[in-house]
Every structure is written in structure tokens, then in C-alpha cells.
Design a protein around this motif. Sequence first.
Motif, PDB file in Angstrom:
ATOM      1  N   ARG A  33      11.424   2.539  36.072  1.00  0.00           N
ATOM      2  CA  ARG A  33      12.375   1.574  35.536  1.00  0.00           C
ATOM      3  C   ARG A  33      13.432   2.349  34.759  1.00  0.00           C
ATOM      4  NH1 ARG A  33      10.052  -0.623  38.756  1.00  0.00           N
ATOM      5  NH2 ARG A  33       8.883  -2.588  38.732  1.00  0.00           N
ATOM      6  N   THR A  61      11.223   5.009  32.380  1.00  0.00           N
ATOM      7  CA  THR A  61       9.783   4.838  32.197  1.00  0.00           C
ATOM      8  C   THR A  61       9.174   4.628  33.577  1.00  0.00           C
ATOM      9  OG1 THR A  61      10.043   2.462  31.847  1.00  0.00           O
ATOM     10  CG2 THR A  61      10.008   3.853  29.901  1.00  0.00           C
ATOM     11  N   ASP A  88      11.776  -5.434  27.274  1.00  0.00           N
ATOM     12  CA  ASP A  88      11.588  -5.196  28.711  1.00  0.00           C
ATOM     13  C   ASP A  88      10.355  -4.334  28.965  1.00  0.00           C
ATOM     14  OD1 ASP A  88      15.148  -4.899  29.493  1.00  0.00           O
ATOM     15  OD2 ASP A  88      13.846  -6.641  29.189  1.00  0.00           O
ATOM     16  N   ARG A  89      10.106  -3.382  28.053  1.00  0.00           N
ATOM     17  CA  ARG A  89       8.971  -2.482  28.240  1.00  0.00           C
ATOM     18  C   ARG A  89       7.647  -3.259  28.199  1.00  0.00           C
ATOM     19  NH1 ARG A  89       8.937   0.772  23.600  1.00  0.00           N
ATOM     20  NH2 ARG A  89      10.773   1.797  24.452  1.00  0.00           N
ATOM     21  N   GLN A 104      17.178   6.702  29.867  1.00  0.00           N
ATOM     22  CA  GLN A 104      15.736   6.969  29.843  1.00  0.00           C
ATOM     23  C   GLN A 104      15.094   6.295  31.055  1.00  0.00           C
ATOM     24  OE1 GLN A 104      12.878   5.068  26.979  1.00  0.00           O
ATOM     25  NE2 GLN A 104      12.752   7.135  26.118  1.00  0.00           N
ATOM     26  N   HIS A 130      16.459   2.685  32.149  1.00  0.00           N
ATOM     27  CA  HIS A 130      16.990   2.082  30.926  1.00  0.00           C
ATOM     28  C   HIS A 130      18.383   2.667  30.687  1.00  0.00           C
ATOM     29  CE1 HIS A 130      12.935   0.623  30.376  1.00  0.00           C
ATOM     30  NE2 HIS A 130      12.487   1.857  30.539  1.00  0.00           N
ATOM     31  N   ARG A 131      19.335   1.764  30.389  1.00  0.00           N
ATOM     32  CA  ARG A 131      20.737   2.164  30.348  1.00  0.00           C
ATOM     33  C   ARG A 131      21.352   1.828  28.998  1.00  0.00           C
ATOM     34  NH1 ARG A 131      22.083   2.665  35.906  1.00  0.00           N
ATOM     35  NH2 ARG A 131      20.421   1.803  37.230  1.00  0.00           N
ATOM     36  N   GLU A 168      16.948  -6.016  25.602  1.00  0.00           N
ATOM     37  CA  GLU A 168      16.537  -4.825  24.843  1.00  0.00           C
ATOM     38  C   GLU A 168      15.362  -4.155  25.531  1.00  0.00           C
ATOM     39  OE1 GLU A 168      16.562  -5.202  20.432  1.00  0.00           O
ATOM     40  OE2 GLU A 168      16.917  -7.332  20.851  1.00  0.00           O
ATOM     41  N   GLU A 169      15.405  -2.830  25.555  1.00  0.00           N
ATOM     42  CA  GLU A 169      14.391  -2.057  26.257  1.00  0.00           C
ATOM     43  C   GLU A 169      12.997  -2.298  25.691  1.00  0.00           C
ATOM     44  OE1 GLU A 169      12.716   0.757  24.896  1.00  0.00           O
ATOM     45  OE2 GLU A 169      11.644   1.202  26.769  1.00  0.00           O
TER      46      GLU A 169
END
Length: 900
Positions: A388, A401, A25-26, A399, A390-391, A21-22
Amino acid sequence: MDEISRVRALHEHAVLDTEAEERFDRVAGMAAAYFDAPIALVSLVDTDRQWFKACIGLDVRQTTRDWAFCHHAIQLGADQVMVVEDATKDRRFVDNPLVTGEPNIRFYAGATLTTKEGANLGTLCVIDTQPRTRPSEADLAHLASLAKMVVDQIELSKARKALEERHQVLDLAEKLSLTGYWTLNTDTGAVFWSPQVYAIHGVDDENYRPGLDDALAFYVDGDRQMVETLLAENAAAGKGWDFDATIQRRDGTLRNVRSVAACQKDPNGHVRGFIGVFKDLTDERRVIAEAVEQERRYRLLADHASDVIAVYGADGRFTYLSPSITELLGYLPDELLGKTPYDLIAPEDQARVASEFAAAARSKSALTVEYRVRSKDGRSRWLEARPRFHRDEAGKVIQITDSVRDVTERREREVALAEARVAAESAATAKAEFLANMSHEIRTPLNGVIGFAEVLANTVLDTDQKRYVDRIRTAGKGLSALIDDILDFSKIESGNMTIEARPFDLRAMATEIVDLTRASIAGRLHLDIDYDGGLADRVIGDEQRTRQVLLNLIGNAAKFTHAGSVRLEVRRRQDWLEFRVVDTGIGISAEAMSRLFDGFTQADASVGRRFGGTGLGLNISRSLARLMNGDVTLESEPDVGTTAIFSLPYKPSADQPVSLPLRSARQRSERKLRILAVDDVPTNLELIEILVAGVGHDVTCAASGEAALERLRADPAFDLILMDVQMPGMDGLEATRRIRRMPEAANVPIVALTANVLADQIEACRAAGMDDHLAKPIKPEVLGETLDRVCRMAVPPPSSPTTPHGADPLAALKERYREQMKTFATEYSRMLAMPSEAGVAAIAAYTHSIAGTAGSLGFADVSTAAFQLESAAKQCREDGSAVESLPALIQAVLRAVEHT
């Protein structure tokens, strides 16, 4: 908390084995960026494994728990941070497979993921493959804060899971009319609640039967009046409702609820009552509030980071920029929202950046890219971006970042370093040119001094005159040796010294060096050699450089020993060949010995005044030894003596040297040569004429390249050309190239006789077409060897210009060629002694002529063997294969010659 309870809590949060999940990961990405770490993980510790919810810098999703650093971290208690500065020095991890193998962990910092109940679910950790010192307490506190953000996300996941389950129950209740619904009869006021509605109100369905007034009484003041009014108005209008309100349970707790109702009518259209669904919104509202708070924390962190945090959509337009963009480029975040990075990137960098972004998006690999931007005040800045991607589930980028930092100062340092490197290279080139010119300018007059001193020494002199001449010769040779030392030192310093590896006779070389030194000391010392009988006579190495080091060490020993002895010991020690030069001389103090291997250094200033020398000898000797994978060391005691130890890898050679036919002095001198000497210095021409004429050859002189060409056009019948290189007008290289284009003189051997002795200068001579190279000052013995070699190469002319009646011209030609074939062994030996690449090229060219000529004259075996040798030599030259096979093929050619 015990382990069973901890694992139960982990599974209750329902995060294990879920998709990446983003939001996790963020946070991991923020930790990696903050600590500049290649690896960052959100690691959850299960019963027998550690599983990664977020994984930055690794391609695996789990490992066994036995390997997990996080296993140790969660033992520390709630809200703790564990730091391992160097895993190779921590007994807990020194044998860990993640330390001894990929990913080669050295540094670890992990903050526990502690729930509000006190359960350590795992850690948020950053990892490096290089050791680090312990981060500051502020940095560790920052890591702990990020860990709390992860816990918030895990709690949020748990809450979302619960909410999803409630939605499923409500959906089922709506479909089956079993749970979470209610009815109201407006005629009688009767109310019905499903069990879940009872639960929402906090009452027991067995002991409580609500009426309409009871149900309305649960609503808090304000909401109660709203519901009463809504009920009355909608009953009159015959329509349903949908509202949110707050109820208060009997225990005082407040619940946020939603009521959705539909109006029920009889066949005549009269309102009979309502049926509806009743939903508790409390948990959902709390989850939303927590999510808002989590977002607020994330924004607060991003707003105070020194790097710029940027978020942009798939269209490339900024949707968020942290406030640090103002300090970096002068823009307020709002000024750039809706714009793209390319509105800031310098035009000359845009295509490159776009290409790298596209490639990273396709490959799904990490990207770090640098580019120039223009700040608001017009200044150019270099930025480093680490986007990075995001898919969505289909792999489409939704998106991006980006973490961006200013690297302008670093780029400026790199430019300054590059400019300094160019300046250093220019200085090195100027130095090399100076050395070349210095060498030539000094050697040219020195050639006359030493040469005429040698000539004068061979005349009748009285005692004083002989002493004066000897001193001139000694001083001249000393100056020549000084120049050689400086050039060798320069080549070693610049990395241009080349080392060869070919078989040579070790015993003969060592004996020759001792004999030469013994002659030079004229009985002043006892000099002997102790050669280990178990050593191979022939070894593989660089004979010239080995000889140079030994001559220097033995020469030093003889120079600094007034009386007593000097001994050369040649030994094998395991896989090393060791030369020990032992003397009984003045010795060296420990303080002086510590600096003797520095360039231009002697034990003290008085040594240079008393014994002479440049102070380069030991430096050059050690440098040469180390280039040959060996070393030179000293052991010494003042007033007792010194032992110089020269060690090299011991590589015995099994090959046998090419057998050379011996010729007597009479055989070497019976062929009289015609020699053309070319030099712009009259003194040099006079010296050459004296030296060459003194051994019985004819000399014709030319003072320039143009004059030499005129001589050859008029009379090309010369056996040898001695060609100076550096002359005004047409230099020796151009003259040689033109001679090689003259059919009548193209095959005349040309030997460079010049003060240019650097490796690239010698190669330029060969490239121009010269056959050999002799350095100035001219050494009569070396010149004599060259003339002898030409004598053996030259085919003697027939005794009469006409062929006697009845004689077979072809037979006479074959006989002359048979005599010439006797020189093959000498020529091949000379070529084998040349540098590897040049020697192979010379063997290929020389053998090519043998193969064709021998075949034409009927020497089939010689021709066949020559063709095989030529093919092997060309193969060596083309693909760089080993040259060890060439001596055996040369022997095959020589055996074929013997049988002719």
C-alpha cells in the motif's frame, strides 16, 4: 447515551470531513488483511449519513444513513460487534441498495467505536461480496481491539485539535501581550499573571494576587529549588531562561509547565526584572504518551501477526519488519533493515516486480504481486505481497507498507495441477489416435465382410445359404454400428461434436424414419406416426443428429417390444418440439432407469446377452439432445411399456427448399463413367470393381498412390477417382495433392473411400483437395448415389470427334453447357447439406466457375446472378455472417438458368 449527545460527541472530536490519514488507513488495512476481506471501513455515523474516515476497497466517501449497516451496529451499545453472515437472508438488509446493487454486500462484521464516555461514534467494519460464516470469538475480539486503536486515534485527533487551538491562543498572546504571559520586578518582587496563567495554576484572578514566593510555592519539591537557583543566577547574569517543570495546584493536581523568560534591563544595563510566557504542557505530554502507547500497541499487533508486515521508504529500503520474517525466511528483522526487497527477490523476477510496482505507483491502484525469494538457508520460497502506497499532499509516495505471506504450497499445487492437465491432454490425444487407428483397422476388413455379403446376397442362393448370408450382413452391420457409437461417444466426451443449425423437412424426416424402421421389423409390430398438423413442415436444427437420436429411440423401442405397437408422436408444446416414442414393450424398473443414461450401461447384464448393443445409445442420444439445447427423458413401467421423450427448441423455418429437377433411373444410368479405384487391399479393389461394374461403369484399379499417378499420366480421361487414404508409401492425401498439380487430371473429382471417419480426418481429406468422403464399410446405395451425382456432373462427350461441315462449334458448346446447367440445382442442394463452413466455401468456389463460364458463353443473366451469389458466399466465409441469404440467391441463379 441518547442520539443528540452521541452526535454532539462525534462533532466535538472534529474528525468528520477531514482528509484521509495514513494512521486510520493503516488500521483499516490491517483489518482487511487479517480477515482477507476486499472492503474495510472506518465509518462514522452522522445525523443523516455515514462518512468514511478510512476506506479500503471502495471509491466513495459517504452514503445515506438509511443504507448504513453501521447504523444498526451502533444501536447495540458500547464495545459491541455486529455480524451479518449473508445480507440476502437478513430481513433488515435484503432490500438494501448496497446489497441489491454495487458493491453487492453479503458479509459484514463491525466493531463499535466507543469513546471512554460511552458514545458510539461509528464502527470499524470488514465487508465481503460473498457470504461467510460467523468468525470465531478470537477473530471478533481482534476486530474489537483494532476498533479501540481507531478510537485512540480519534481521541488523539481531538487532543491534537485542542493543542493546536492552545498554540493559536499562545501565539496571539505573544503578539498582543494579552494572555499567557507574566512579569516579575526583581527590585520589588511584584508578580503579574495574565488570566491564562491564573488558569494554569488553578486559581481565580479575582481573589488571588501572587507574590514571588507564592509563585515559587506552586513548584513541586526539587523543581522549586531548581527555579529559585535559576532565577538568582540569571538575574545576576542578566539573561533569560527556558525550562520545563511541574507545579501542583491547590486541589492537588499536577501540571507540566514550561516557562520562557527574557531579562529586562534599564538604560544602564541593570536588571530590572523578567517578562515571559507560561505554558501548560500537561495535555501535550498526555497526547504524546498516548501516541507512544498507540505505537506500542501497533507494534505489538504487527509483531504477532502471521503475515510479515514490512515498512519501507520511498527509496525502497526497509525501515521496519515484523518478527514473523524470521519464521518465514530465517532472517532477524535487524539483519534486513536498510536493505531493499530486491536483495531477497530472485533475479529472474526482479524486472517484472519492479515494473508492476512502478505501474501501481503511477495508477494509484491496489497491487498484489507474487515472486520468488531465497531464504537464509538457501531455499526458494514463493511470496505474495500486497503493498500500500502512502503519499503526501502532492501525491508523491513517501512510504510503503506491505503485507507479505508465503504461498509456496499453493504454487506447488498449481504446478502439479498444470502437469496433471498436460498428462490428461496427452492421454486424450493418445485416446483419439487409438480410436482413429482402431476405427481404420476394424473398418478395413469389415468393408470386405459386409461388401461381399451384399454381393453374395444378390446371387442365387438356397434357403439355408440365404439365411447364413443374412446373418453375416446383420452381424457386420451390428459391428459397424458399434464402432459408430464408440466414436460418437468419444467425440461427445471430448467436446468435439459439432452441431449445425439449418432448415430441413421435419415431416419428411420423421416419416422416413418410421418407414425405415417399419421395413426392418418385417410386420412383427404395428408401427405408426402421429404428426401434429399444426407443426411447420420445415424447422431449423441439425437434421443429421435429430435423425440419429430418433432412429436410436425408435430402434430401442422396436428391439424391446416383442408384440404390440410402437408409435412416434410429434408435437409442439409451447416453444418446444417434442418427439414421444411410445411402445408396449418389456418396460424398465425405476432402479434400472436411474443408470440407463450412463455410458456402457443397460438395465441388467441379461439385456446385453439377450438383445445385444453397447449400452451407449441412450447416453449418446441424451448428449446429442443437450448439445442441441434439448433433452431425452424416459417414462416406463415394467411389463407395460416405455415412453421416450425427446425435446428440442421449436424453430420453424420460413424458407423453401431448392427445387431439384427429377431424373428417372434411366436418365441417371445412361452416362457410363470411367472410374479409377485406388486401394492397397486387393479385397477392397475387387469389391469396388464388382459394385461399380454392377451398375454399368468401367473400373480401373491401382494398388498404391504411385500406381495411380502412373495411370493418370498415361491416361487422364477418368470421370471419377475413388481414393483410399491410409496406404503404405504414398498415402491418399499426398496422391491427391499431386493429382491436383497435374494439368491433365487436376479437375477429375476425387472421393475419399476410407475407414477414417473422425471429423479432423475428413477435414484433412478436403484440405488435400478431395471433393467428397465415403466411409467404409462401403454401402452400395451410398456409393450408387455418388456415382449418379458424378453422372449428372459429367458433360457427355460429342457423338463424333469431328465437327460436321457447317456446324457452329460455339453453338454446340453452348448447348452442352445448357445441359450441364441443369445439374446446378442438384449440386447446390448437396452443398447446402454440407457443414456450414465447408458448404459456404464449396458454394463460393463452384459459383465462381459458373460466373466466368456463363458470361463467356453469353448467358449474361446467369453470370450476373452467379457473381452476386459468389460475393455473398465469400462475405459469409470471411466475416462469419449468417448464411440464410444464400438459398434465395441460389434460387435467383436457377431462375436465370430456366430462362436460358
